[in-house]
Scaffold this motif. Structure first.
Motif, PDB file in Angstrom:
ATOM      1  N   TYR A 118      -6.285  10.261   7.874  1.00 22.58           N
ATOM      2  CA  TYR A 118      -7.040   9.532   6.861  1.00 22.58           C
ATOM      3  C   TYR A 118      -6.186   8.437   6.227  1.00 22.58           C
ATOM      4  O   TYR A 118      -6.669   7.341   5.932  1.00 22.58           O
ATOM      5  CB  TYR A 118      -7.551  10.496   5.791  1.00 22.58           C
ATOM      6  N   GLN A 119      -4.921   8.737   6.001  1.00 20.01           N
ATOM      7  CA  GLN A 119      -4.045   7.743   5.397  1.00 20.01           C
ATOM      8  C   GLN A 119      -3.825   6.564   6.342  1.00 20.01           C
ATOM      9  O   GLN A 119      -3.788   5.406   5.913  1.00 20.01           O
ATOM     10  CB  GLN A 119      -2.717   8.393   5.016  1.00 20.01           C
ATOM     11  N   SER A 120      -3.710   6.836   7.614  1.00 19.37           N
ATOM     12  CA  SER A 120      -3.522   5.755   8.589  1.00 19.37           C
ATOM     13  C   SER A 120      -4.746   4.844   8.636  1.00 19.37           C
ATOM     14  O   SER A 120      -4.620   3.612   8.731  1.00 19.37           O
ATOM     15  CB  SER A 120      -3.251   6.342   9.979  1.00 19.37           C
ATOM     16  N   LEU A 121      -5.940   5.427   8.586  1.00 21.14           N
ATOM     17  CA  LEU A 121      -7.160   4.629   8.541  1.00 21.14           C
ATOM     18  C   LEU A 121      -7.186   3.763   7.284  1.00 21.14           C
ATOM     19  O   LEU A 121      -7.547   2.576   7.334  1.00 21.14           O
ATOM     20  CB  LEU A 121      -8.375   5.552   8.578  1.00 21.14           C
ATOM     21  N   PHE A 122      -6.789   4.339   6.163  1.00 21.47           N
ATOM     22  CA  PHE A 122      -6.732   3.597   4.903  1.00 21.47           C
ATOM     23  C   PHE A 122      -5.767   2.420   5.012  1.00 21.47           C
ATOM     24  O   PHE A 122      -6.085   1.296   4.605  1.00 21.47           O
ATOM     25  CB  PHE A 122      -6.299   4.548   3.783  1.00 21.47           C
ATOM     26  N   PHE A 123      -4.588   2.659   5.571  1.00 20.89           N
ATOM     27  CA  PHE A 123      -3.600   1.588   5.697  1.00 20.89           C
ATOM     28  C   PHE A 123      -4.072   0.507   6.667  1.00 20.89           C
ATOM     29  O   PHE A 123      -3.836  -0.684   6.446  1.00 20.89           O
ATOM     30  CB  PHE A 123      -2.252   2.151   6.137  1.00 20.89           C
ATOM     31  N   ASP A 124      -4.728   0.921   7.743  1.00 24.98           N
ATOM     32  CA  ASP A 124      -5.264  -0.066   8.695  1.00 24.98           C
ATOM     33  C   ASP A 124      -6.255  -0.991   8.008  1.00 24.98           C
ATOM     34  O   ASP A 124      -6.229  -2.221   8.217  1.00 24.98           O
ATOM     35  CB  ASP A 124      -5.925   0.653   9.862  1.00 24.98           C
ATOM     36  N   LYS A 125      -7.120  -0.445   7.168  1.00 28.33           N
ATOM     37  CA  LYS A 125      -8.076  -1.272   6.433  1.00 28.33           C
ATOM     38  C   LYS A 125      -7.349  -2.234   5.498  1.00 28.33           C
ATOM     39  O   LYS A 125      -7.733  -3.407   5.368  1.00 28.33           O
ATOM     40  CB  LYS A 125      -9.032  -0.382   5.630  1.00 28.33           C
ATOM     41  N   PHE A 126      -6.294  -1.748   4.854  1.00 32.62           N
ATOM     42  CA  PHE A 126      -5.509  -2.612   3.975  1.00 32.62           C
ATOM     43  C   PHE A 126      -4.872  -3.759   4.762  1.00 32.62           C
ATOM     44  O   PHE A 126      -4.950  -4.931   4.351  1.00 32.62           O
ATOM     45  CB  PHE A 126      -4.422  -1.812   3.256  1.00 32.62           C
TER      46      PHE A 126
ATOM     47  N   TRP B  45      -1.162  18.425   6.513  1.00 36.92           N
ATOM     48  CA  TRP B  45      -0.568  17.091   6.604  1.00 36.92           C
ATOM     49  C   TRP B  45      -0.927  16.403   7.925  1.00 36.92           C
ATOM     50  O   TRP B  45      -1.094  15.183   7.960  1.00 36.92           O
ATOM     51  CB  TRP B  45       0.938  17.185   6.432  1.00 36.92           C
ATOM     52  N   GLY B  46      -1.034  17.180   9.009  1.00 36.70           N
ATOM     53  CA  GLY B  46      -1.430  16.587  10.279  1.00 36.70           C
ATOM     54  C   GLY B  46      -2.824  16.000  10.226  1.00 36.70           C
ATOM     55  O   GLY B  46      -3.141  15.048  10.949  1.00 36.70           O
TER      56      GLY B  46
ATOM     57  N   ALA C 186       0.853  -1.192   0.000  1.00 37.76           N
ATOM     58  CA  ALA C 186       0.000   0.000   0.000  1.00 37.76           C
ATOM     59  C   ALA C 186       0.884   1.236   0.000  1.00 37.76           C
ATOM     60  O   ALA C 186       2.002   1.219   0.522  1.00 37.76           O
ATOM     61  CB  ALA C 186      -0.921   0.014   1.226  1.00 37.76           C
ATOM     62  N   ALA C 187       0.369   2.304  -0.595  1.00 39.98           N
ATOM     63  CA  ALA C 187       1.155   3.533  -0.685  1.00 39.98           C
ATOM     64  C   ALA C 187       0.244   4.740  -0.701  1.00 39.98           C
ATOM     65  O   ALA C 187      -0.906   4.678  -1.145  1.00 39.98           O
ATOM     66  CB  ALA C 187       2.028   3.520  -1.941  1.00 39.98           C
ATOM     67  N   GLY C 188       0.786   5.854  -0.215  1.00 42.56           N
ATOM     68  CA  GLY C 188       0.041   7.102  -0.203  1.00 42.56           C
ATOM     69  C   GLY C 188       0.940   8.279  -0.508  1.00 42.56           C
ATOM     70  O   GLY C 188       2.168   8.162  -0.560  1.00 42.56           O
ATOM     71  N   SER C 189       0.301   9.411  -0.701  1.00 42.30           N
ATOM     72  CA  SER C 189       1.020  10.657  -0.947  1.00 42.30           C
ATOM     73  C   SER C 189       0.194  11.798  -0.385  1.00 42.30           C
ATOM     74  O   SER C 189      -1.030  11.831  -0.551  1.00 42.30           O
ATOM     75  CB  SER C 189       1.240  10.848  -2.456  1.00 42.30           C
ATOM     76  N   MET C 190       0.867  12.724   0.279  1.00 43.91           N
ATOM     77  CA  MET C 190       0.233  13.938   0.801  1.00 43.91           C
ATOM     78  C   MET C 190       0.941  15.137   0.198  1.00 43.91           C
ATOM     79  O   MET C 190       2.129  15.340   0.435  1.00 43.91           O
ATOM     80  CB  MET C 190       0.314  13.962   2.337  1.00 43.91           C
TER      81      MET C 190
END
Length: 273
Positions: free
Chosen positions: A259-267, A253-254, A159-163
């Motif tokens: 939101y990104q952490s929630l997304f990664f947790d679901k993954f 970013w804070g 999984a990957a994200g960008s802010m």
């Protein structure tokens, strides 16, 4: 008239979860660059070697270092506790852009982060040693770096994200020391083409990576992010794209990292089932 107060999910979690994460400053060694490099490692509350934890690699932006996230957005400690994952914030040097530079062999930050650091963390901590337990994201230069590394190392990251990521560097040929890593755009356009995230989407297939991209509507990287979003849609690559009012700021970013952490947790949870 009574005032109605709305409390976000993350605010409730912040005050109800015991915030007892522990923070290490690891001194890692890069054989390819022949030097020691620091990384901040956040372990969740109750960390135990009897349990295997997923890991989120969190990259800083241009001019930053490994302490940026923990000092400026300390909410990441609470997020490690809420979701029970390890967070690793490496020093990507102030202007590496997380490339292996073809100009200067002293700058090999793709190899360091995607290979050497991952091995170090898996050796020293109780981790899920598989792409199903690894995610990577970052802000600005680090947002570029996270997608760049994930696209090129899909066997490592699931999984990957960008802010606010600089996901197309070519519109900015004179900025942020990118030319020091790749050579001048006017002299080396192919290098720039080959090392910009938006040109690496050919490495993706539908659902090969879980992707989340976030950029504020007043950010100077907004246009390149919307172009990446459109390209992924055209390619039928599933991803989440988030944009809210906001600029290139730590306030944004804070919020985005939650939101990104929630997304990664679901993954991570989906991958574990």
């Amino acid at each position: 008239m009574k005032k109605v107060v709305f409390i976000s999910l993350f605010t409730l979690l912040y005050f109800t979860v015991s915030r007892a994460s522990s923070v290490d400053t690891a001194l890692t060694y890069s054989a390819v660059m022949k030097k020691n490099i620091k990384a901040v490692v956040i372990k969740p509350d109750g960390y135990s070697v009897s349990q295997k934890y997923p890991v989120v690699y969190l990259l800083h932006g241009y001019g930053g270092h490994q302490d940026d996230w923990i000092k400026t957005a300390p909410v990441i400690k609470t997020l490690a506790d809420i979701y029970k994952f390890i967070i690793v914030c490496p020093d990507g040097n102030v202007s590496s852009w997380y490339f292996d530079s073809p100009v200067d062999p002293a700058w090999k930050y793709e190899t360091y982060v995607a290979v050497e650091l991952v091995k170090y963390i898996d050796d020293k901590y109780s981790t899920i040693q598989d792409r199903s337990g690894r995610a990577i994201t970052g802000l600005s230069m680090g947002g570029h770096g996270a997608l760049y590394l994930a696209f090129r190392h899909q066997d490592t990251f699931g999984a990957a994200g960008s802010m606010s990521g600089g996901v197309d560097i070519r519109p900015f040929p004179l900025n942020w020391n990118i030319a020091d890593r790749l050579g001048k755009y006017a002299d080396q356009p192919k290098r720039w083409d080959d090392n910009t995230v938006i040109n690496l989407t050919n490495l993706l297939t539908p659902n090969s990576l879980a992707l989340i991209i976030d950029c504020g509507s007043e950010d100077f990287f907004y246009n390149v992010n919307t172009k990446l979003h459109t390209k992924l849609l055209d390619m039928n690559i599933p991803h989440e794209f988030i944009s809210r009012p906001g600029g290139h700021t730590w306030e944004y970013w804070g919020n985005a990292i939650q939101y990104q952490s929630l997304f990664f947790d679901k993954f991570f949870k989906k991958a574990a089932n």
